[in-house]
Design an enzyme around this catalytic site. Structure first.
Site, PDB file in Angstrom:
ATOM      1  N   ASP A 189     -10.512   2.194  -3.498  1.00  8.52           N
ATOM      2  CA  ASP A 189     -11.082   2.000  -2.166  1.00  8.52           C
ATOM      3  C   ASP A 189     -12.596   2.061  -2.217  1.00  8.52           C
ATOM      4  O   ASP A 189     -13.255   1.786  -1.223  1.00  8.52           O
ATOM      5  CB  ASP A 189     -10.559   3.081  -1.207  1.00  8.52           C
ATOM      6  N   ASP A 201       0.838  -1.203   0.000  1.00  3.17           N
ATOM      7  CA  ASP A 201       0.000   0.000   0.000  1.00  3.17           C
ATOM      8  C   ASP A 201       0.873   1.255   0.000  1.00  3.17           C
ATOM      9  O   ASP A 201       2.094   1.197   0.277  1.00  3.17           O
ATOM     10  CB  ASP A 201      -0.884  -0.041   1.256  1.00  3.17           C
TER      11      ASP A 201
HETATM   12  C1  DGJ Z   1      -5.799   2.014   1.853  1.00  6.43           C
HETATM   13  C2  DGJ Z   1      -6.155   0.775   1.097  1.00  6.43           C
HETATM   14  O1  DGJ Z   1      -6.619   1.090  -0.169  1.00  6.43           O
HETATM   15  C3  DGJ Z   1      -7.176  -0.014   1.903  1.00  6.43           C
HETATM   16  O2  DGJ Z   1      -7.602  -1.127   1.166  1.00  6.43           O
HETATM   17  C4  DGJ Z   1      -6.548  -0.417   3.194  1.00  6.43           C
HETATM   18  O3  DGJ Z   1      -5.492  -1.303   2.956  1.00  6.43           O
HETATM   19  C5  DGJ Z   1      -6.062   0.806   3.944  1.00  6.43           C
HETATM   20  N1  DGJ Z   1      -5.238   1.648   3.123  1.00  6.43           N
HETATM   21  C6  DGJ Z   1      -5.311   0.423   5.177  1.00  6.43           C
HETATM   22  O4  DGJ Z   1      -4.760   1.482   5.809  1.00  6.43           O
END
Ligand code: DGJ
Length: 732
Positions: free
Chosen positions: A549, A479
């Site tokens: 997201d 991430d």
């Molecule tokens: C952003 C990601 O896109 C989410 O899926 C998740 O992993 C969060 N960060 C965790 O902080």
């Protein structure tokens, strides 16, 4: 021959199955662009260059008194700044005397089978039987900079990959102020520019505009390719649609700051340039040193934007993604993020995993919150050791228990970041990007590590390797939850500070490569707050990417539809999540959420301990259905049928297997019309002479009928109602 040099005319010609690209060495060794488009057999294409006396044009000194030769009408293949070409330049070299005019001329060339690797950079790859490469050396005799333009023509794809390398052959240091990867001149400007814009939770929305005089561009200066603009543009005829018309696609294999710019000039021609964003970029090139610019993949199609996309899909699936997972069905996963956020312990995770195993889920992914002192987004990043308050038995115990359920185990990292409240920051406050005397901007409470530093990369490699070797971990979600600010490296001297942006991304690539070498079976999933770095550069390391997201099915339809302009479904991470949706508060049927997630890598991201019996039954069926259909979805050709950016009520797309014996059509009603209009959709990509049986209705028709007459969409009620049609060809 895919690459030829016609010595008499001094013309280079590259051919792919249906396209041709041509250049010519003209007077005084200038390399001129001649043509890019549908196949042309002839090499004698020099007539395409117009010589005309253009008022106010500057004529190179050696052409004097011929006023008909200028770069107003001669399109340079790799235009330089400061000579008489006033349009966007690719190269600007600053000499020790501070001057910046640059002028490169032909020196020599090489043609060979195969494709070279690009030093430290991701790129498409091909064996000697798959592609042919042309390298052309151009030299600026005053500065001593030698540019090598590298073109690879693919034998089985209508794609040409190009990049360039600049070498300093002088005794002094040179400064590269601008070194873009590609330029293409079009002989008119009656085109549209298509690009993918967005924001967090709404990435890669399709936008189309008519080219206008002046410059139109998309770019990133965020240190990541970004949620806001994807490093891709298409240039399409005004009447080009999904099936017909000319479409040129340009996709940059790079994850950092980029620029894609189209300039319509005074003579109504258009020039596209693409590469590393020149803003805040300067690269010092010591004597003998070389700089490699990232690759641009160019695709030309006469079968509209759909044809262009399918070429990108096949190329990126086969010649960009790597590793053992490249062609394998990826494990159907459950991720705990939306189920628990930071608040979990071993019991909670195992309860989700147990339920998942019963449904047929194949991998459990533990997201953010398992390490350091990480109970919120305020602390812990950088401390890559297990939080035993949460995982009391340690990581191995949890992984073993998940494995005992018959599931693989995956884990989340955010390697590039550091929290102020972390042991790492307390030990190394100078490891983040910062400028002494200036504030350190926080975003999501965190700072960015200086990935241009080898000590930082070594620390990350060691700490991540220790975790990955401590248990049977088969997947990593990588991430990256903020963009870069105060970009500066404490280890670089003043005249190299502007290298930091690019060195940062080279560091990210280096770390990914090292981890994949150390753990060759690891499946990497890219992520940057969803799809904030969903680009071909990352796909070289991570064959799948968390698309957004936003897991709301209707938002996802648009996001995935836009993403499919360049990227194959095999690269799109897509999960079924809870309703009302966490991001939009909208509720959409579970069946639709399943169909939309199936047009991706497929998985779940919700608290499975809280679902009803009915939902469990449906999820079991979804998993079974995905296993049956994934072949045509993942390896098939995708055809976009109804565009949700144009049609407020509906979206539809389909997949057709390579041998055209199987097809899957997916239709989502974006908005209910109370008195529904009759809807019929014409299918695409089938074999007209084959007969196909639609599995639900049992109706048998020729591919010709399904494509020309179409398929009736049943009356559906409810925003987000959806249906699918599965067609199988009859054995003859
Ligand atoms: C952003 C990601 O896109 C989410 O899926 C998740 O992993 C969060 N960060 C965790 O902080």
């Amino acid at each position: 021959m895919p690459v030829v040099f016609d010595e008499a005319n001094r013309v280079f010609k590259l051919d792919t199955p249906n396209t041709t690209y041509a250049m010519q060495v003209i007077r005084q060794g200038c390399l001129a662009h001649l043509y890019y488009g549908a196949s042309v057999e002839d090499t004698d294409l020099g007539y395409l260059i117009c010589h005309r006396n253009v008022s106010f044009a500057a004529n190179p000194q050696e052409e004097f008194p011929d006023r008909t030769f200028s770069f107003e009408t001669v399109p340079l293949e790799y235009p330089c700044f400061g000579i008489s070409d006033y349009k966007s330049a690719c190269l600007c070299v600053q000499m020790p005397d501070g001057t910046t005019a640059t002028d490169v001329r032909y020196q020599g060339h090489r043609i060979y089978a195969g494709k070279p690797k690009l030093q430290g950079l991701p790129a498409t790859y091909a064996g000697e039987e798959e592609a042919d490469t042309l390298e052309i050396d151009l030299k600026d005799s005053v500065s001593g900079a030698v540019v090598t333009l590298i073109y690879t023509a693919f034998r089985f794809h209508d794609a040409i990959a190009r990049s360039c390398r600049v070498q300093n052959t002088s005794q002094d240091s040179l400064y590269l102020r601008r070194v873009l990867s590609a330029c293409v001149d079009f002989d008119h400007h009656r085109y549209d520019m298509v690009n993918l814009y967005g924001k967090w939770a709404r990435e890669r929305q399709v936008e189309r505009r008519r080219l206008a005089h002046g410059k139109q561009s998309i770019e990133s200066l965020r240190g990541a390719s970004s949620h806001q603009h994807n490093p891709f543009v298409a240039i399409a005829g005004p009447n080009t649609d999904e099936m017909n018309g000319e479409a040129y696609g340009f996709s940059l294999v790079y994850s950092g700051n980029f620029l894609a710019e189209v300039e319509v000039g005074q003579l109504d021609t258009a020039r596209l340039v693409m590469g590393i964003n020149p803003t805040d970029f300067t690269w010092k090139l010591g004597p003998g040193e070389a700089f490699t610019a990232p690759e641009v993949v160019m695709v030309y199609s006469q079968e509209g934007l759909g044809g262009m996309s399918r070429t990108f899909h096949r190329l990126y699936r086969n010649n960009l993604c790597r590793g053992p997972w490249k062609h394998k069905r990826r494990p159907i996963l459950v991720n705990n993020w939306e189920a628990t956020y930071f608040s979990f312990n071993e019991e909670k995770l195992l309860a989700i995993a147990q339920q998942a195993a019963q449904l047929g889920v194949e991998m459990f992914v533990m997201d953010d919150g398992w390490f350091g002192k990480r109970d919120s987004d305020k602390s812990g990043l950088g401390d890559w050791f297990v939080n035993e308050q949460k995982l009391r038995g340690g990581l191995k115990s949890l992984v073993d228990k998940v494995n005992a359920l018959g599931m693989k185990f995956g884990i989340w990292f955010e390697p590039e970041m550091i929290s102020e409240d972390s042991d790492l920051y307390r030990a190394h406050p100078d490891w983040c990007l910062h400028i002494p005397g200036r504030g350190r901007s926080l975003s999501r409470n965190q700072m960015v590590l200086d990935m241009s530093r080898q000590d930082v990369l070594d620390y990350l490699f060691q700490s991540m390797s220790a975790i990955l070797s401590s248990a049977n971990i088969e997947y990593v979600k990588w991430d990256m939850n903020r963009n870069l600010t105060e970009v500066s490296s404490r280890l670089l001297p003043a005249d190299r500070q502007q290298e930091t942006w690019h060195r940062y991304i080279l560091g990210v690539y280096q770390l990914m490569e090292r981890l994949l070498e150390a753990f060759p079976n690891l499946l990497l999933e890219g992520c940057a707050g969803g799809g904030g770095r969903f680009d071909p550069g990352l796909l070289y390391y991570a064959p799948q990417y968390w698309t957004s997201d936003d897991t709301d099915a209707l938002e996802r339809v648009k996001i995935q539809y836009g993403t499919s302009y360049v990227y194959p479904v095999s690269s799109m991470g897509a999960h079924v999540s809870v309703c009302p949706n966490e991001q939009t508060k909208r509720s959409v049927e579970l069946q639709t959420r399943g169909y939309v997630a199936m047009a991706g890598t497929f998985g779940y991201e919700l608290d499975l301990t809280k679902i009803t019996q009915e939902e469990k039954e449906m999820m079991r069926r979804q998993i079974q259905q995905f296993k049956e259909l994934h072949g045509v979805i993942t390896y098939g050709d995708q055809y976009r049928l109804v565009d949700p950016f144009q049609d407020a009520d509906m979206a539809a797309w389909m997949f057709v297997s390579e041998d055209k014996t199987e097809a899957l059509v997916q239709v989502v009603q974006m908005r209910t019309d109370p008195n529904p209009p009759l809807r019929r959709i014409r299918l695409q990509g089938l074999d007209p002479s084959k007969r196909y049986r639609e599995q639900d209705s049992g109706r048998i028709l020729s591919g010709q009928a399904w494509m020309n007459a179409g398929i009736n969409i049943p009356e559906m009620y409810g925003d987000g109602a959806a249906c699918i049609f599965h067609l199988l060809a009859l054995e003859l």
